[in-house]
Design an enzyme around this catalytic site. Structure first.
Site, mmCIF file in Angstrom:
data_model
loop_
_atom_site.group_PDB
_atom_site.id
_atom_site.type_symbol
_atom_site.label_atom_id
_atom_site.label_comp_id
_atom_site.label_asym_id
_atom_site.label_seq_id
_atom_site.Cartn_x
_atom_site.Cartn_y
_atom_site.Cartn_z
ATOM 1 C CE LYS A 288 -3.584 -2.585 2.377
ATOM 2 N NZ LYS A 288 -4.083 -3.028 3.692
ATOM 3 C CD GLU B 39 -9.534 -6.850 0.788
ATOM 4 O OE1 GLU B 39 -9.950 -6.593 1.930
ATOM 5 O OE2 GLU B 39 -9.150 -5.969 -0.002
HETATM 6 O O1 9MR Z 1 -5.860 -6.839 6.938
HETATM 7 C C1 9MR Z 1 -5.177 -5.609 6.698
HETATM 8 C C2 9MR Z 1 -4.500 -5.163 7.985
HETATM 9 O O2 9MR Z 1 -3.496 -6.090 8.344
HETATM 10 C C3 9MR Z 1 -3.902 -3.790 7.768
HETATM 11 O O3 9MR Z 1 -3.396 -3.314 9.006
HETATM 12 C C4 9MR Z 1 -4.947 -2.818 7.260
HETATM 13 C C5 9MR Z 1 -4.354 -1.460 6.953
HETATM 14 O O4 9MR Z 1 -3.381 -1.560 5.957
HETATM 15 O O5 9MR Z 1 -5.565 -3.327 6.081
HETATM 16 C C6 9MR Z 1 -6.169 -4.581 6.239
HETATM 17 O O6 9MR Z 1 -6.697 -5.017 5.014
HETATM 18 C C7 9MR Z 1 -7.755 -4.264 4.465
HETATM 19 C C8 9MR Z 1 -7.618 -4.269 2.963
HETATM 20 O O7 9MR Z 1 -6.375 -3.742 2.615
HETATM 21 C C9 9MR Z 1 -8.744 -3.506 2.298
HETATM 22 N N1 9MR Z 1 -10.016 -4.002 2.691
HETATM 23 C C10 9MR Z 1 -10.248 -4.105 4.120
HETATM 24 C C11 9MR Z 1 -9.109 -4.895 4.778
HETATM 25 C C12 9MR Z 1 -9.357 -5.005 6.275
HETATM 26 O O8 9MR Z 1 -9.283 -3.741 6.854
#
Ligand code: 9MR
Length: 466
Positions: A182, A375
């Site tokens: 990201k 996801e």
């Molecule tokens: O599961 C992810 C978590 O470990 C991270 O801390 C977070 C922030 O980067 O993002 C989580 O994944 C998200 C995904 O990137 C987008 N859709 C929602 C997911 C859960 O928040």
């Protein structure tokens, strides 16, 4: 004084009348005795395939009706144990499955009269259920129309010989970085980057023949502080985003098969565009611009096959949101900028329904787009009503995994891309106690338990591929 005497007289008269009535004079029927409700007590002699149900005898019955079910609401019964007529105060139930939860209750009967149900007793047979050890990707690759089985990973899991490394290589044919690709971990300032974790993940996929899905170029929850606090003009902000997308896509051209270009751009309330920093500074065309920059960078780097995805959550149940996503998708299609849609599917064992998911996904299928279930995880404790993964919930979760895999597997070959599970072990999932989700307690949403043991969910996944 006088009044007391009268009262005592009346009381005496009443007692005498009652005594004379209760005396068996051989002329009238016995008073009707109400049929008691039995009290069920704990099961005993529990084995892998049987247990003894126990209850306390009720006076003046001719027997009992015994129910046994695999659910506490008794919506279905174990064969033959639907009001089975028994006598005595124990009964041995045989022919059961190992490591399975059962529930029993009894009613007393006398002639045609039947009491209310007793209390319910829960009992779990001993033994272990052997889950099917077949590897997910092995079964998926053998399908007539195969697809990638993906998992979300963290760079620190990827050292050779770790449990993650072994499971990943055995079971999965695709990976997504759970957070390290990201913007906030990669972009440390204007034009400056930290590629360490992202490079490690991409290289791992490439070296091991595992597909790499890039996630995500633009997401309002992953904006680095320097960009959040950016003090330049909107046009300068836009150039920073363009530069970021261009640099990332260029670096991984030919190494990353697909990118989520924009993630979660639609709000949850009225199905409008989410009010993000990107919308505020770049205007409503920002989504199209981001896709265009990604496409241009890939083409310039010689990768004309990069797949570009729009990715979002809760579109199967939130119809306003679903409609808006498809408006965005159509706009991108009109500009030849999108290849597929990511359906996150952070689901629960109750929702969305099969029809809701099929309807949502089918809107992208008919447009000829690739489908990424991107996801997937399935909560079983969204209401915080269990303190451990009960057998009942475990099986409900298995059924829900089976359902979505089956939906995915039934898609036309041309629409299949990947079905990605959001992590390995339950205890490392983002869900338990998540503040984002407002999740109040512990949960068990994934395919492996905390010790990497296969769960029934994993067997459900496999059965969805039948
Ligand atoms: O599961 C992810 C978590 O470990 C991270 O801390 C977070 C922030 O980067 O993002 C989580 O994944 C998200 C995904 O990137 C987008 N859709 C929602 C997911 C859960 O928040």
């Amino acid at each position: 004084m006088k009044l007391t005497n009268i009262k005592m007289g009346i009381a005496l008269l009443l007692v005498m009348t009652l005594l004379s009535c209760s005396k068996d004079d051989g002329n009238g029927p016995d008073p009707i005795e109400v049929l008691g409700i039995p009290f069920a007590s704990t099961a005993s002699n529990i084995t892998d395939t049987s247990f003894q149900a126990n209850w306390v005898l009720v006076a003046k019955t001719d027997g009992y009706l015994l129910d046994v079910s695999t659910n506490s609401s008794f919506s279905t019964f174990v064969a033959e144990f639907n009001a089975l007529s028994v006598t005595g105060n124990t009964f041995v139930i045989t022919g059961l499955s190992p490591a399975t939860s059962y529930y029993y209750r009894v009613r007393a009967k006398r002639g045609v009269e039947v009491s209310n149900n007793s209390n319910i007793i829960a009992v779990t047979t001993t033994g272990i259920v052997a889950e099917d050890p077949t590897f997910l990707k092995v079964k998926a690759n053998a399908l007539a129309n195969p697809f990638f089985v993906g998992v979300a990973v963290k760079s620190q899991q990827l050292s050779t010989g770790s449990a993650y490394d072994v499971v990943l290589k055995n079971e999965f044919s695709s990976l997504t970085a759970e957070y390290e690709m990201k913007m906030n971990p990669i972009s440390t300032g204007s034009g400056s980057y930290n590629w360490v974790a992202a490079d490690k993940i991409v290289k791992y996929g490439n070296d091991n023949g595992i597909n790499v899905h890039g996630h995500a170029l633009v997401w309002h929850n992953a904006v680095p502080n320097w960009l959040t606090n950016f003090s330049g003009t909107n046009a300068e902000f836009t150039m920073e985003v363009k530069k970021y997308i261009t640099d990332v896509v260029t670096r991984y051209a030919g190494k990353v098969k697909s990118w989520d270009v924009v993630n979660e751009a639609v709000n949850d309330n009225d199905g409008g565009l989410r009010n993000t920093i990107f919308l505020q500074k770049m205007g409503p065309n920002y989504i199209k611009d981001c896709f265009q920059w990604a496409r241009d960078a890939a083409n310039a780097a010689g990768d004309t096959n990069l797949l570009l995805f729009y990715n979002d959550y809760a579109t199967s149940t939130n119809i306003n949101k679903q409609n808006k996503v498809y408006t965005i998708v159509e706009d991108l299609m009109a500009n030849n900028l999108i290849d597929g849609v990511g359906f996150q599917m952070h689901n629960t064992y109750l929702s969305p329904t099969k029809i809701q998911m099929e309807t949502d996904i089918n809107r992208a299928v008919v447009k000829g787009l690739k489908i990424h279930v991107s996801e997937l995880d399935i909560q079983v404790n969204q209401n915080n009503d269990i303190t451990y993964l009960t057998e009942e919930r475990n099986l409900a979760q298995k059924a829900k995994y089976l359902e979505i895999v089956k939906i995915y597997n039934a898609l036309p070959a041309a629409n299949k891309y990947a079905l990605t599970v959001w992590g390995f072990k339950d205890n490392e999932s983002w869900i338990p106690y998540s503040t984002d989700l407002n999740h109040p307690g512990n949960d068990w949403p994934l395919l492996y338990d905390k010790d990497f043991k296969l769960k029934s969910a994993h067997t459900g996944f496999l059965e969805g591929l039948n």
